[in-house]
Design a protein around this motif. Structure first.
Motif, mmCIF file in Angstrom:
data_model
loop_
_atom_site.group_PDB
_atom_site.id
_atom_site.type_symbol
_atom_site.label_atom_id
_atom_site.label_comp_id
_atom_site.label_asym_id
_atom_site.label_seq_id
_atom_site.Cartn_x
_atom_site.Cartn_y
_atom_site.Cartn_z
ATOM 1 N N THR B 278 42.094 49.544 29.918
ATOM 2 C CA THR B 278 43.534 50.048 29.973
ATOM 3 C C THR B 278 44.513 48.914 30.330
ATOM 4 O OG1 THR B 278 43.653 50.797 32.178
ATOM 5 C CG2 THR B 278 43.234 52.279 30.620
ATOM 6 N N HIS B 279 43.951 47.740 30.628
ATOM 7 C CA HIS B 279 44.752 46.459 30.871
ATOM 8 C C HIS B 279 45.151 45.873 29.558
ATOM 9 C CE1 HIS B 279 44.781 42.410 32.538
ATOM 10 N NE2 HIS B 279 46.090 42.877 32.802
ATOM 11 N N VAL B 280 44.478 45.082 28.869
ATOM 12 C CA VAL B 280 44.858 44.533 27.607
ATOM 13 C C VAL B 280 43.915 44.963 26.552
ATOM 14 C CG1 VAL B 280 46.572 42.771 28.278
ATOM 15 C CG2 VAL B 280 44.201 42.217 28.410
ATOM 16 N N GLY B 281 42.816 45.742 26.665
ATOM 17 C CA GLY B 281 42.142 46.309 25.751
ATOM 18 C C GLY B 281 40.691 45.780 25.366
ATOM 19 N N CYS B 282 40.204 44.833 26.172
ATOM 20 C CA CYS B 282 38.832 44.486 26.135
ATOM 21 C C CYS B 282 37.784 45.769 26.276
ATOM 22 C CB CYS B 282 38.667 43.673 27.329
ATOM 23 S SG CYS B 282 39.084 41.869 27.010
ATOM 24 N N PRO B 283 36.614 45.571 25.588
ATOM 25 C CA PRO B 283 35.793 46.772 25.632
ATOM 26 C C PRO B 283 34.972 46.512 27.101
ATOM 27 C CG PRO B 283 35.161 45.249 23.985
ATOM 28 C CD PRO B 283 36.213 44.550 24.541
ATOM 29 N N PRO B 297 34.839 42.744 31.675
ATOM 30 C CA PRO B 297 34.665 41.269 32.176
ATOM 31 C C PRO B 297 35.955 40.312 31.859
ATOM 32 C CG PRO B 297 33.924 42.078 29.842
ATOM 33 C CD PRO B 297 34.313 43.251 30.670
ATOM 34 N N CYS B 298 36.813 40.918 31.066
ATOM 35 C CA CYS B 298 37.852 39.890 30.735
ATOM 36 C C CYS B 298 38.705 39.512 32.116
ATOM 37 C CB CYS B 298 39.106 40.871 29.630
ATOM 38 S SG CYS B 298 38.034 40.745 28.109
ATOM 39 N N HIS B 299 39.163 40.780 33.017
ATOM 40 C CA HIS B 299 40.082 40.214 33.947
ATOM 41 C C HIS B 299 39.779 40.912 35.106
ATOM 42 C CE1 HIS B 299 42.588 40.111 30.212
ATOM 43 N NE2 HIS B 299 42.512 38.728 30.416
ATOM 44 N N GLN B 300 38.481 41.637 34.956
ATOM 45 C CA GLN B 300 37.667 42.209 36.256
ATOM 46 C C GLN B 300 38.420 43.449 36.777
ATOM 47 O OE1 GLN B 300 38.558 38.553 36.536
ATOM 48 N NE2 GLN B 300 36.876 38.283 35.559
ATOM 49 N N SER B 301 39.339 44.135 35.978
ATOM 50 C CA SER B 301 39.532 45.488 36.439
ATOM 51 C C SER B 301 38.436 46.391 36.441
ATOM 52 C CB SER B 301 40.564 46.251 35.408
ATOM 53 O OG SER B 301 41.733 45.487 35.296
ATOM 54 N N THR B 302 38.526 47.258 37.801
ATOM 55 C CA THR B 302 37.348 48.012 38.000
ATOM 56 C C THR B 302 37.719 49.422 38.035
ATOM 57 O OG1 THR B 302 36.705 46.062 39.282
ATOM 58 C CG2 THR B 302 35.393 47.895 39.665
#
Ligand code: HEM
Ligand code: FES
Lengths: 575, 361
Positions: B278-283, B297-302
């Motif tokens: 839900t951040h910028v859409g990485c799987p 893995p993109c910006h480490q949202s958990t």
């Protein structure tokens, strides 16, 4: 308007100006064609101001040249790549020679990138050269702009060239990003997904911008052809135009030079364009070209076949953008998750602030700095002599603070790597950086300013007491002291030629000014105090004379007299 | 720009400049010192030979390039310690790169050792034009304005301005078809909808085989797609995949909290979430079995999958959308409906009031 017909008088005048003279061998060979051209283009007249134009020489002036030359390499290698690259997102089955991907469905863009890498002789070399040249291009522009900043070369009359530089840096980064997206491999697709999220997050118009850029939903089928147009036509054309103006202005203003004996505001000292400068610059172009080629030969970059074709449901851990996007990536990573939900709308500050705000801030601050400084100093004169960074401690400190902030963000772009490399928790790294990005620049500012002022003190000591000789004397009383040597006249001049910019006290005589004018002037004066209150004044003539008197011998000597005086000094001390 | 002032010679500049501005007088340009190659004919000869050698190597390397181009097969590899590379690429690069490098080094060496290295002086002029030029321009421009009659016939000026302002309009409006317009209706058909629908089976993302609850062990995570994705191709396939990708996980039901409103969205401890951050859409892909945390893995949202997908760390601001699932008659996992909220990154018109927040039930 009709030209008056040539008269006999004109003919004789022309003859009188070109006395018969023996032509050298080079001229004999080229006489025919050059005359043919000159009759049509007047090249002798055009070339006259440039043939022997003087360019000063210094290693730091090479940074801009590296940027220029890597741009030329980008164009050359890019033209070759366009011969085989297919900017199409149409799905095909790969049948090329890379076994591991054969039979897989992928876009034509990705397949043609594989073809360039494996089936076109020299194709991989071109791709790698192109990519390395892009990385070097942006790095050279950035370091070049640092040189300009720290030496104050952006001051009048060169502010416009500074702005052009900021525009070129922005365009270079944009073009690097669009190029990175073209091969349509997994990494480039992930990068595009990121841009999609970023565009979407623009308040109010985000969704419209997204649909307009991607021609609908992400990823669609037009983004790569569109980026291709931007990458090989729009941005390169803009860059080419800006570079032309940039260089024309360098020629018009004449290059700045570092201060030194005989190098003053009114002149420029260096080598003539022909032959020395041309040989050095041309040779240096070939060296940059050669080094980029060797990098393409031995250093792998962006091995797209390892990542595989783009798949919106896959991503590789530890994926990194090209280095110049690192600071934006870092901002995105360490940003707290602020989002507003107002009614049925969403304001995605967690993405918009670092994604767009940060680039805006970075380039915006760069762009306005020359004007801020000019306003503070109130200085309207031209500057052709470069500052030694220590002599403007506040500016230098601002520069280092900006670099430090940039570095914190850049580290943030690899926070996962930092965490795994140093075996600390990712959360700790992130929280630390959230603070450090604000605190570290302040510390850097204060420390840099102190260092500059310390260096100014050292300069002053050299002026008033001479250079440290490394020879220690012991007085009969047991006291130790270091012997000082006089410094050369050239060095003394270099250390003192800069201008002292005054820190101004609040104005008291304000009669006849409007409220607003007074407020502005007081604000400006306050700014001069912030900038210059603790910079060290250079020694005055009187102080220098006083010091010479005190030391009983001249502190400054002409170059020729150097040895003689040293010998005399020895003699004096021996007595 | 023309600059044909005489070029000074350092020798002629001996007089020191003693200006009030400087605490120390300018001693003038230092005397030019000859180089070794200026005074020693042997050294100059040596430098000449060096330059000639650099230049002489270039034809050899260029021909080497041509030979490599035609003679070295594309599948030969060099394996030399840290250097592992395709031989053809390596040799093409080495021959061409060294040819360029030697040509450049030769030129620079020539300039540094043999060309006259006496520095010259140019004098600067102010960047501004001369007073005469300025005056000429101003008076002539006045005449230009006068000759054009624009000041007397004001209406021409006004209409011209209006014309210039509006002539841009067609060019700008021409961009309105850059993409479809994301109106409310359009959004509902595109970014607010996926191909998940009641009864659509959840299948493995690579093999497209359907999944039964008993196939999944506790702690296991499976990447899923809707079965109907197979019917799509090309751009449509990519667009739908970019929204519909899911993860199916099985956790010990005693270690997780399922809010009352979502009791029938799960099958025992099996839950299904959107895979799109839900951040910028990485799987999202990194799964920590113990904590039930899913890390992007993109910006480490958990996200905490044991707690309706709420954000526990990182820049993402919204919980991962959960897909309601059940089983069909044959026992395969199917969707009960589409997602109840839009998946993926935020956008301005997104109504986030229906998203799950910590404390909802
Ligand atoms: C400002 C200058 C430029 C920058 C920073 C830049 C950067 C890049 C980058 C990073 C890539 C990805 C390369 C890869 O790893 O495959 C790329 C690809 C490409 N560039 Fe450029 N480029 C520039 C100018 C140009 C120009 C002037 C052209 C053509 C006239 C061009 C043509 C291409 C093509 C055709 C590709 C795709 C081929 C491929 O990826 O293999 N580029 N560019
Ligand atoms: S896209 Fe998942 S954290 Fe940014």
């Amino acid at each position: 308007m009709a030209e008056p017909a040539a008269t006999v008088n004109d003919e004789t005048a022309v003859q009188a100006q070109t006395p018969k003279k023996e032509l050298g061998p080079v001229f004999k060979a080229a006489a025919g064609p050059t005359k043919w051209l000159d009759d049509r283009l007047g090249i002798a007249g055009l070339g006259r101001p440039f043939l022997r134009k003087v360019f000063p020489d210094h290693w730091s002036f090479l940074l801009g040249e590296i940027a220029l030359y890597s741009f030329i390499v980008l164009i050359l290698s890019g033209i070759f790549l366009t011969i085989w690259f297919k900017p199409s997102m149409a799905e095909i089955e790969y049948e090329g020679s890379y076994e591991l991907l054969r039979g897989l469905h992928m876009s034509e863009a990705y397949a043609s990138t594989l073809d360039i890498s494996f089936d076109i002789r020299g194709g991989l070399l071109l791709r790698q050269m192109h990519h390395w040249a892009a990385a070097v291009f942006v790095a050279a522009m950035l370091t070049h702009s640092l040189r300009i900043f720290f030496t104050g070369a952006f001051r009048k009359p060169r502010e416009i060239n500074w702005l052009i530089g900021v525009a070129m840096l922005t365009l270079g980064i944009i073009n690097g990003f669009t190029g990175y997206s073209l091969p349509d491999d997994l990494l480039s697709g992930t990068g595009l997904r990121f841009v999609d999220g970023l565009i979407r997050a623009i308040p109010v118009i985000g969704t419209w911008a997204e649909f307009f850029v991607f021609a609908g939903e992400f990823p669609g089928e037009l983004i790569i052809p569109r980026l291709y147009m931007v990458h090989i036509l729009l941005v390169p054309a803009l860059l080419l135009g800006l570079i032309a103006v940039h260089l024309a202005l360098v020629v018009y203003h004449k290059h700045t030079q570092y201060p030194g004996a005989g190098r003053v505001q009114g002149n420029v000292v260096g080598y003539p364009v022909f032959p020395v400068y041309a040989a050095k610059a041309g040779g240096f172009f070939l060296i940059v070209f050669g080094v980029l080629t060797l990098m393409g030969a031995v250093m792998q970059i962006n091995p797209v076949w390892v990542f595989g074709p783009y798949n919106p449901a896959e991503v590789t851990a530890g994926s990194q953008p090209d280095w110049y996007m690192g600071f934006v990536e870092g901002g995105i990573r360490i940003m707290p998750n602020w989002e507003w939900h107002i009614g049925s709308t969403t304001w995605s500050w967690n993405v918009a602030i670092p994604g767009l705000g940060l680039m805006g801030l970075f380039f915006g601050l760069m762009a306005i700095y020359p004007f801020v400084e000019a306003w503070v100093t109130g200085d309207k004169s031209e500057h052709h002599l470069l500052d030694r960074p220590r002599n403007n401690p506040t500016r230098t400190a601002f520069g280092v603070a900006a670099m430090t902030g940039y570095a914190m963000l850049w580290i943030g772009g690899g926070n996962d790597l930092v965490a795994t490399q140093f075996d600390v928790s990712l959360n700790a790294v992130t929280y630390f950086l959230r603070v450090a990005v604000f605190v570290a620049p302040v510390i850097a500012f204060l420390v840099t300013k102190r260092i500059c002022i310390g260096l100014q003190h050292a300069d002053r000591d050299r002026m008033l007491h001479g250079a440290e000789s490394g020879v220690i004397d012991r007085a009969p009383s047991g006291k130790y002291s270091e012997r000082h040597r006089p410094i050369s006249a050239a060095q003394a001049f270099t250390l003192t030629q800069h201008e002292d910019i005054p820190a101004l006290l609040p104005a008291t005589d304000t009669d006849g000014y409007s409220e607003k004018e007074i407020r502005r002037e007081q604000l400006r004066r306050k700014a001069t105090r912030f900038f210059f209150i603790d910079t060290l004044r250079r020694p005055t003539r009187a102080e220098i004379e006083e010091a010479e008197h005190h030391h009983l011998h001249p502190m400054i000597i002409g170059d020729g007299e150097h040895h003689a005086i040293e010998a005399e000094e020895e003699h004096h001390l021996a007595k | 720009m023309s600059d044909d002032t005489a070029h000074g010679q350092p020798g002629t500049e001996v007089a020191t400049v003693d200006e009030e501005r400087y605490p120390v007088p300018d001693p003038g340009l230092e005397e030019h010192l000859p180089r070794l190659t200026d005074v020693d004919e042997k050294a100059a000869d040596r430098a000449t030979r060096q330059v000639a050698t650099f230049f002489g190597l270039v034809p050899i390397l260029s021909i080497g390039f041509v030979v490599v181009y035609f003679a070295v097969p594309g599948d030969a590899w060099v394996d030399f310690g840290p250097l592992q590379a395709n031989s053809r690429n390596l040799l093409l690069g080495l021959t061409f790169g060294l040819a360029l490098l030697f040509l450049g080094i030769g030129a620079v060496h020539w300039a540094r050792k043999l060309m006259d290295d006496e520095e010259k002086i140019d004098y600067r002029h102010s960047a501004a034009s001369s007073e005469a030029d300025k005056n000429y321009m101003l008076t002539e421009l006045d005449k230009v304005v006068d000759e054009s009659k624009i000041t007397r016939r004001k209406i021409i000026g006004r209409t011209l301005l209006a014309a210039l302002a509006t002539i841009l309009l067609p060019m700008i409006v021409g961009l309105a078809d850059l993409g479809p317009w994301p109106t409310k209706k359009k959004r509902a058909e595109t970014i607010e909808k996926t191909i998940w629908a009641p009864g659509v089976r959840v299948v493995q993302d690579i093999t497209f085989t359907p999944i039964k609850p008993e196939d999944i062990e506790i702690g296991q995570l499976i990447n899923g797609e809707p079965a109907n994705l197979q019917e799509l191709e090309g751009a449509e396939f990519q667009i739908e995949k970019a929204k519909a990708a899911v993860i199916v996980v099985r956790m010990d039901p005693n270690t997780i909290t399922i809010p009352p409103s979502r009791q029938d969205w799960a099958i025992g401890g099996i839950l299904c979430y959107s895979k799109i951050c839900t951040h910028v859409g990485c799987p999202i892909s990194l799964w920590e079995q113990q904590t039930h945390h899913l890390l992007c893995p993109c910006h480490q949202s958990t996200f905490d999958l044991g707690n309706s997908g709420v954000v526990v760390f990182g820049p993402a601001a919204r919980a991962l959308p959960q897909l309601p699932i059940t089983t069909d008659a044959e026992g395969y996992i199917i969707a009960r409906s589409d997602f109840t909220v839009p998946v993926g990154p935020s956008y301005f018109e997104r109504d986030s009031r229906n998203d799950f927040k910590e404390g909802d039930n």
